[in-house]
Design a protein around this motif. Structure first.
Motif, PDB file in Angstrom:
ATOM      1  N   ARG A 195     -31.898  33.763  21.914  1.00 53.28           N
ATOM      2  CA  ARG A 195     -33.300  33.641  22.322  1.00 53.28           C
ATOM      3  C   ARG A 195     -33.322  32.799  23.594  1.00 53.28           C
ATOM      4  N   HIS A 196     -34.324  33.016  24.415  1.00 51.75           N
ATOM      5  CA  HIS A 196     -34.444  32.227  25.645  1.00 51.75           C
ATOM      6  C   HIS A 196     -34.471  30.736  25.325  1.00 51.75           C
ATOM      7  N   ALA A 197     -34.152  29.935  26.306  1.00 48.40           N
ATOM      8  CA  ALA A 197     -34.162  28.485  26.154  1.00 48.40           C
ATOM      9  C   ALA A 197     -35.602  27.969  26.122  1.00 48.40           C
ATOM     10  N   GLU A 198     -35.746  26.662  25.976  1.00 48.05           N
ATOM     11  CA  GLU A 198     -37.061  26.038  25.815  1.00 48.05           C
ATOM     12  C   GLU A 198     -37.985  26.379  26.981  1.00 48.05           C
ATOM     13  N   GLY A 229     -34.935  23.293  28.853  1.00 45.13           N
ATOM     14  CA  GLY A 229     -34.547  24.707  28.806  1.00 45.13           C
ATOM     15  C   GLY A 229     -33.528  25.060  29.875  1.00 45.13           C
ATOM     16  N   THR A 289     -32.889  31.914  31.547  1.00 47.13           N
ATOM     17  CA  THR A 289     -31.859  31.594  30.558  1.00 47.13           C
ATOM     18  C   THR A 289     -30.572  32.350  30.876  1.00 47.13           C
ATOM     19  N   SER A 326     -37.967  35.254  20.108  1.00 48.13           N
ATOM     20  CA  SER A 326     -37.846  34.916  18.683  1.00 48.13           C
ATOM     21  C   SER A 326     -37.969  36.136  17.781  1.00 48.13           C
ATOM     22  N   ASN A 337     -33.803  27.582  19.592  1.00 51.04           N
ATOM     23  CA  ASN A 337     -33.226  27.973  20.878  1.00 51.04           C
ATOM     24  C   ASN A 337     -31.710  27.856  20.880  1.00 51.04           C
TER      25      ASN A 337
END
Length: 170
Positions: A35-38, A55, A85, A125, A149
């Protein structure tokens, strides 16, 4: 003469074993899904936020993690947070970034086109576990929590065998 025959037999066995291993590796695909970072959550109306400083640091950590994985391709949805990301990993591995639409992906075609490769897929997510399920051909995983994450889904496909696991990488 006996030694020469023995040497010839050993050489043939060694070459046969190497050829068999090479063919097996061509049939083995490894998919890493994250999943992508923050992301920046400060503006609730922004549907395409960028990453926070945390992130961006995580994206750099992913790049370090994937540095020695010998990736062949990196895929991402076309959003700021997923692109940001994936970008450090593409740079570290000397790869271009390819985009996918989770709503229209054909998993059979994707598996065929990436056969024998090591691929990173960056999503969201809900799309990350959905993509893993599509690769596996079964409904194994549910949506991730909004604060997850650090989970890494790893799906390995070899001939008729598909295995998967979730790792937590901090």
């Amino acid at each position: 003469m006996k030694n020469l025959s023995l040497l010839l037999i050993i050489t043939l066995i060694a070459f046969s074993s190497c050829a068999q291993k090479s063919a097996t590796n061509k049939d083995r695909s490894v998919y890493y899904l994250i999943r992508h970072a923050e992301k920046d959550k400060s503006d609730k109306t922004n549907r395409d936020p960028k990453l926070t400083v945390e992130g961006k640091n995580r994206a750099e950590s992913w790049a370090k993690y994937f540095k020695d994985k010998n990736l062949d391709a990196v895929y991402s949805t076309d959003y700021n947070r997923t692109r940001e990301t994936a970008l450090p990993t593409t740079i570290t591995n000397g790869l271009g970034l390819q985009f996918y639409n989770p709503g229209t992906i054909n998993y059979e075609e994707f598996l065929k086109n990436t056969r024998g490769k090591k691929v990173l897929i960056v999503g969201h997510s809900n799309t990350t576990p959905m993509f893993a399920n599509g690769l596996l051909g079964e409904e194994k995983y549910e949506a991730m929590t909004e604060d997850d994450n650090s989970s890494l889904y790893k799906v390995t496909v070899a001939k008729d065998t598909k295995i998967s696991e979730i790792l937590v990488i901090d």
